[in-house]
Design a protein around this motif. Structure first.
Motif, PDB file in Angstrom:
ATOM      1  N   CYS A 275      22.562 -51.768  32.717  1.00  0.00           N
ATOM      2  CA  CYS A 275      22.097 -50.393  32.904  1.00  0.00           C
ATOM      3  C   CYS A 275      21.640 -49.730  31.607  1.00  0.00           C
ATOM      4  CB  CYS A 275      23.202 -49.552  33.550  1.00  0.00           C
ATOM      5  SG  CYS A 275      23.496 -49.936  35.284  1.00  0.00           S
ATOM      6  N   ASP A 276      22.086 -50.237  30.470  1.00  0.00           N
ATOM      7  CA  ASP A 276      21.698 -49.628  29.201  1.00  0.00           C
ATOM      8  C   ASP A 276      20.381 -50.174  28.685  1.00  0.00           C
ATOM      9  OD1 ASP A 276      22.009 -48.041  26.807  1.00  0.00           O
ATOM     10  OD2 ASP A 276      22.546 -49.910  25.783  1.00  0.00           O
ATOM     11  N   THR A 277      20.232 -51.489  28.686  1.00  0.00           N
ATOM     12  CA  THR A 277      19.063 -52.128  28.064  1.00  0.00           C
ATOM     13  C   THR A 277      18.011 -52.605  29.052  1.00  0.00           C
ATOM     14  OG1 THR A 277      20.110 -54.302  28.097  1.00  0.00           O
ATOM     15  CG2 THR A 277      20.496 -52.928  26.148  1.00  0.00           C
ATOM     16  N   GLY A 278      18.365 -52.687  30.314  1.00  0.00           N
ATOM     17  CA  GLY A 278      17.456 -53.266  31.295  1.00  0.00           C
ATOM     18  C   GLY A 278      17.478 -54.782  31.300  1.00  0.00           C
ATOM     19  N   ASP A 279      18.370 -55.393  30.504  1.00  0.00           N
ATOM     20  CA  ASP A 279      18.442 -56.851  30.442  1.00  0.00           C
ATOM     21  C   ASP A 279      18.832 -57.436  31.797  1.00  0.00           C
ATOM     22  OD1 ASP A 279      17.832 -56.638  27.803  1.00  0.00           O
ATOM     23  OD2 ASP A 279      19.742 -57.401  27.046  1.00  0.00           O
ATOM     24  N   VAL A 473      14.982 -47.123  33.655  1.00  0.00           N
ATOM     25  CA  VAL A 473      15.370 -48.455  33.180  1.00  0.00           C
ATOM     26  C   VAL A 473      14.321 -49.473  33.619  1.00  0.00           C
ATOM     27  CG1 VAL A 473      17.137 -50.242  33.290  1.00  0.00           C
ATOM     28  CG2 VAL A 473      17.799 -47.823  33.294  1.00  0.00           C
ATOM     29  N   THR A 474      13.896 -50.324  32.677  1.00  0.00           N
ATOM     30  CA  THR A 474      12.876 -51.332  32.961  1.00  0.00           C
ATOM     31  C   THR A 474      13.450 -52.718  32.691  1.00  0.00           C
ATOM     32  OG1 THR A 474      11.136 -49.777  32.309  1.00  0.00           O
ATOM     33  CG2 THR A 474      10.532 -52.110  32.426  1.00  0.00           C
ATOM     34  N   PRO A 475      13.259 -53.663  33.601  1.00  0.00           N
ATOM     35  CA  PRO A 475      13.875 -54.984  33.416  1.00  0.00           C
ATOM     36  C   PRO A 475      13.265 -55.754  32.244  1.00  0.00           C
ATOM     37  CG  PRO A 475      12.394 -55.010  35.304  1.00  0.00           C
ATOM     38  CD  PRO A 475      12.500 -53.583  34.861  1.00  0.00           C
ATOM     39  N   ARG A 476      14.118 -56.461  31.518  1.00  0.00           N
ATOM     40  CA  ARG A 476      13.700 -57.290  30.383  1.00  0.00           C
ATOM     41  C   ARG A 476      14.290 -58.688  30.554  1.00  0.00           C
ATOM     42  NH1 ARG A 476      15.388 -56.750  23.954  1.00  0.00           N
ATOM     43  NH2 ARG A 476      17.488 -56.979  24.834  1.00  0.00           N
ATOM     44  N   LEU A 477      13.471 -59.719  30.313  1.00  0.00           N
ATOM     45  CA  LEU A 477      13.932 -61.099  30.438  1.00  0.00           C
ATOM     46  C   LEU A 477      14.046 -61.801  29.088  1.00  0.00           C
ATOM     47  CD1 LEU A 477      14.688 -63.537  32.198  1.00  0.00           C
ATOM     48  CD2 LEU A 477      12.246 -64.067  32.365  1.00  0.00           C
ATOM     49  N   ILE A 478      13.175 -61.470  28.140  1.00  0.00           N
ATOM     50  CA  ILE A 478      13.199 -62.132  26.836  1.00  0.00           C
ATOM     51  C   ILE A 478      13.857 -61.213  25.824  1.00  0.00           C
ATOM     52  CG2 ILE A 478      11.796 -63.109  24.986  1.00  0.00           C
ATOM     53  CD1 ILE A 478       9.756 -63.925  27.042  1.00  0.00           C
ATOM     54  N   GLN A 486      13.121 -58.264  20.885  1.00  0.00           N
ATOM     55  CA  GLN A 486      12.051 -57.660  21.672  1.00  0.00           C
ATOM     56  C   GLN A 486      12.480 -56.270  22.160  1.00  0.00           C
ATOM     57  OE1 GLN A 486       8.958 -59.590  22.024  1.00  0.00           O
ATOM     58  NE2 GLN A 486      10.209 -60.372  20.334  1.00  0.00           N
ATOM     59  N   PRO A 487      11.508 -55.396  22.454  1.00  0.00           N
ATOM     60  CA  PRO A 487      11.853 -54.028  22.895  1.00  0.00           C
ATOM     61  C   PRO A 487      12.731 -54.053  24.151  1.00  0.00           C
ATOM     62  CG  PRO A 487       9.509 -54.214  22.400  1.00  0.00           C
ATOM     63  CD  PRO A 487      10.050 -55.598  22.349  1.00  0.00           C
ATOM     64  N   THR A 488      13.695 -53.164  24.204  1.00  0.00           N
ATOM     65  CA  THR A 488      14.578 -53.090  25.364  1.00  0.00           C
ATOM     66  C   THR A 488      13.927 -52.251  26.458  1.00  0.00           C
ATOM     67  OG1 THR A 488      15.764 -51.055  24.799  1.00  0.00           O
ATOM     68  CG2 THR A 488      16.518 -53.106  23.755  1.00  0.00           C
ATOM     69  N   GLY A 489      14.579 -52.255  27.617  1.00  0.00           N
ATOM     70  CA  GLY A 489      14.087 -51.460  28.742  1.00  0.00           C
ATOM     71  C   GLY A 489      14.949 -50.241  28.996  1.00  0.00           C
ATOM     72  N   HIS A 490      15.502 -49.651  27.921  1.00  0.00           N
ATOM     73  CA  HIS A 490      16.419 -48.509  28.049  1.00  0.00           C
ATOM     74  C   HIS A 490      15.797 -47.391  28.881  1.00  0.00           C
ATOM     75  CE1 HIS A 490      19.677 -45.795  26.866  1.00  0.00           C
ATOM     76  NE2 HIS A 490      18.746 -44.875  26.658  1.00  0.00           N
ATOM     77  N   GLY A 491      14.576 -47.034  28.590  1.00  0.00           N
ATOM     78  CA  GLY A 491      13.844 -46.072  29.406  1.00  0.00           C
ATOM     79  C   GLY A 491      14.158 -44.618  29.092  1.00  0.00           C
ATOM     80  N   ASP A 492      13.164 -43.771  29.321  1.00  0.00           N
ATOM     81  CA  ASP A 492      13.328 -42.327  29.143  1.00  0.00           C
ATOM     82  C   ASP A 492      13.886 -41.700  30.426  1.00  0.00           C
ATOM     83  OD1 ASP A 492      12.236 -42.480  26.577  1.00  0.00           O
ATOM     84  OD2 ASP A 492      10.187 -42.336  27.367  1.00  0.00           O
ATOM     85  N   THR A 493      14.262 -40.452  30.333  1.00  0.00           N
ATOM     86  CA  THR A 493      14.814 -39.764  31.494  1.00  0.00           C
ATOM     87  C   THR A 493      13.792 -39.704  32.627  1.00  0.00           C
ATOM     88  OG1 THR A 493      15.744 -37.685  32.297  1.00  0.00           O
ATOM     89  CG2 THR A 493      14.113 -37.537  30.543  1.00  0.00           C
TER      90      THR A 493
END
Length: 647
Positions: A275-279, A473-478, A486-493
């Motif tokens: 939920c934090d990084t989108g990993d 939150v945006t999903p990240r695989l790498i 690589q940039p995380t998928g933390h996301g803005d409000t």
């Protein structure tokens, strides 16, 4: 007129000087040539002797080492292992059939592989090495090397081949590599010569294909000297290529293994997202398959078995499969209506078990109805009538807009094959794609996740993570490439009303923790890890009015392919969300009975990082959970950071 004697003498002196200069230059040039000839004939005699008698220089490509893949903790997902093979070059071999006959006395040659080699030797350029025997033993390599003088054009080689140590755990995410085919060459603009090397492997599907250019690297070259018989005399020089990039994925090896094992026996998919990084911590599709079978070419019988399996092991259901999300979509409808001011938190809707709309009766799953329900109760007990009413007040455009805001109907940019976009339908979409106007019944169906709306398990996990955090939150695989994060998928409000979001989360908490909640039987007992969730059941068949009058047939009494899909989404811990989970069990029946227990078990495994204590489960489940843990522990190896099994 006669010239004076003085002028004649001066002219003779000039001619003499010019002659001396020209003669000196000629003598100097001849001297340099003589020295060069002496250098070449005496000091370099041995080198030119080797180049004589039809010797020649060959420039050969050196295949690069393919980049390796690791999990988030450094465990190996894809690696390169030595592979011994024997190649032949037609123009160096001369009489190909005679050489193959001599080779066959030393090495056992597979008939099918030999037939392919003969075809390639006929069709490819004469200087192209063709593999005639692959994956041979070191003993075979030694016998060929010893008999090299009798085998012109034959060369024993040590190459690298791809291996996936986790076998089926990562098949749908990572994919596999395979030998370059003619179709591959046709698809590539200006294919490099490297791709024409014998048995060169490229990514076919999954991450291996999507990040092929980075994983492949660039070829090196070496200059070798061969004699008339085609035997390599020596290597003159070598220029190393650039190895492919090593990539660290966000997936957790142990959690991925557990998730695959937990889905065993089902046609299902599960996604776990940080939920934090989108990993993506786990992304599993069941049943799976062993990608190692494809590396050197899968057999016809094995491939036929995969194609004919009714549970469809080849597609990646986690990102490629799209399904009506059922009641897991109700949070979308609720937030659209609440944000638009169409209903207040304490407003109630009466549920008699059905609603008449335009002369058609739309039913609630509970035949006798729920009575008066507000937002909390509607989610807790999954009342359908409440959401029919919200659809009538809010309209499809605002519901679809909220769906996309939460991740449904969005194609996420992930390096996997066929990542589905899903569908958040609108009036325009139906008119364009179906040639029909939108009707109010379409809105009613969409409100409860039926009708045209479609979502993948990945999108449902993202939706849940966004509801849990109020961020995009945006999903990240790498996770990293060659050590570069690589940039995380933390996301803005998301910009949604936080008070409303908080109430929706509380209602989801009641689903799993209230004894009236549809997910109560699959709750987490450990206070620190209590989860909030939502069950869902997606119909795959129409229920006639006659069947409703006589009683809807139980899923257990239907053929497997006609049973409802079962879904469950959740996040945990409730007070500080760490993971969001989405599970679908195709034709599993009810979400509370088929999908929720799996999601709960995967959630606990993700939070604990190992098999959870039995105290985290309801007392009634502990005996079953203990037996299940023992079974799964035997079925899945535990790996440490080095990728090796650990007890």
């Amino acid at each position: 007129m006669r010239r004076p004697g003085r002028d004649t003498a001066e002219s003779q002196r000039r001619i003499t000087r010019r002659g001396l200069v020209v003669g000196g230059l000629q003598a100097g040039v001849m001297g340099i040539l003589a020295l060069r000839m002496r250098y070449m004939q005496v000091e370099q005699a041995d080198q030119f002797r080797l180049l004589a008698d039809e010797n020649r220089i060959n420039i050969q490509l050196i295949p690069p080492t393919r980049g390796r893949l690791f999990d988030r903790n450094g465990a190996v997902i894809a690696e390169n292992v030595p592979s011994y093979r024997i190649t032949m070059t037609r123009e160096q071999a001369g009489d190909v059939d005679a050489v193959i006959a001599r080779l066959a006395k030393l090495v056992e040659l597979d008939p099918d592989e030999l037939e392919r080699a003969r075809r390639d030797l006929r069709e490819l350029r004469g200087d192209t090495p063709v593999t005639v025997a692959d994956r041979v033993s070191w003993g075979a390599i030694s016998r060929v090397a010893v008999n090299a003088p009798a085998l012109p054009g034959v060369l024993p080689e040590v190459g690298l081949s791809r291996r996936y140590p986790a076998t089926n755990d990562y098949a749908h995410v990572v994919g596999y590599v395979g030998t370059v085919s003619d179709k591959d060459i046709e698809r590539i603009d200006a294919p490099e010569q490297l791709l024409r090397l014998p048995r060169f492997q490229i990514g076919k599907i999954g991450l291996e294909a999507k990040r092929e250019n980075q994983l492949r690297g660039s070829a090196g070259t070496r200059r070798v000297e061969v004699n008339a018989a085609g035997r390599v005399m020596r290597e003159l020089d070598r220029q190393e290529g650039q190895p492919g990039a090593d990539m660290q994925l966000t997936l957790d090896n142990n959690l991925q293994s557990y998730t695959n094992a937990r889905l065993e026996g089902e046609s299902a998919a599960a996604v776990v997202i940080d939920c934090d990084t989108g990993d993506l911590l786990a992304c599993a599709s069941a049943p799976s398959y062993d990608p190692n079978l494809f590396v050197r070419g899968i057999s016809v019988s094995d491939y036929k078995a995969l194609l004919e399996d009714p549970y469809r092991p080849l597609p990646n259901k986690a990102v490629q499969g799209i399904y009506p999300p059922g009641s897991t979509f109700k949070m979308v409808t609720a937030l659209a209506a609440l944000e638009d001011g169409q209903i207040a938190l304490d407003d109630t809707v009466y549920c008699p078990g059905y609603m008449e709309i335009s002369g058609r009766r739309f039913h609630c799953w509970k035949r006798g109805g729920h009575g008066n329900v507000d937002l909390h109760r509607s989610l807790r007990e999954s009342c359908d009538i409440y959401y029919y009413e919200l659809a009538l007040r809010t309209g499809i455009e605002k519901i679809s807009a909220m769906a996309e805001r939460l991740g449904v109907g969005v194609q996420f940019d992930l390096p996997m094959t066929s990542v589905a976009k899903g569908l958040a339908p609108t009036r325009e979409w139906k008119q364009t794609n179906r040639g029909q106007p939108w009707v109010i019944g379409d809105s009613v169906n969409t409100a409860i996740g039926q009708g045209f709306v479609l979502a993948s398990p990945l999108q449902l996990a993202v939706m849940t993570a966004r509801i849990a955090t109020s961020r995009a939150v945006t999903p990240r695989l790498i996770k990293s490439i060659d050590g570069v994060e690589q940039p995380t998928g933390h996301g803005d409000t998301l910009g949604l009303n936080e008070n409303l979001m908080r109430e929706v989360r509380k209602a989801m908490f009641a689903v799993s923790n209230s004894n009236r909640g549809t997910g109560y039987r699959s709750r987490i007992i450990e206070d620190a890890f209590r989860m909030a969730g939502k069950t869902g059941t997606s119909q795959v068949r129409n229920i006639t009015s006659g069947e409703r009058a006589s009683g809807v047939v139980n899923n257990r009494d239907l053929p497997w392919e006609r049973r409802d899909h079962a879904l469950f989404v959740n996040f945990a811990p409730f007070d500080a969300p760490k993971v969001a989970v989405a599970v679908i069990v195709e034709h599993g029946g009810g979400g509370s009975t088929a999908a929720a227990p799996i999601a709960r078990d995967i959630t606990l495994q993700a939070l604990y990082g190992e098999d959870p204590p039995l105290e985290a489960y309801p007392a009634a489940d502990r005996g079953r959970i203990k037996a299940l843990q023992e079974k799964l522990r035997r079925a899945r190896p535990q790996t440490g950071p080095d990728g090796k099994d650990r007890a």
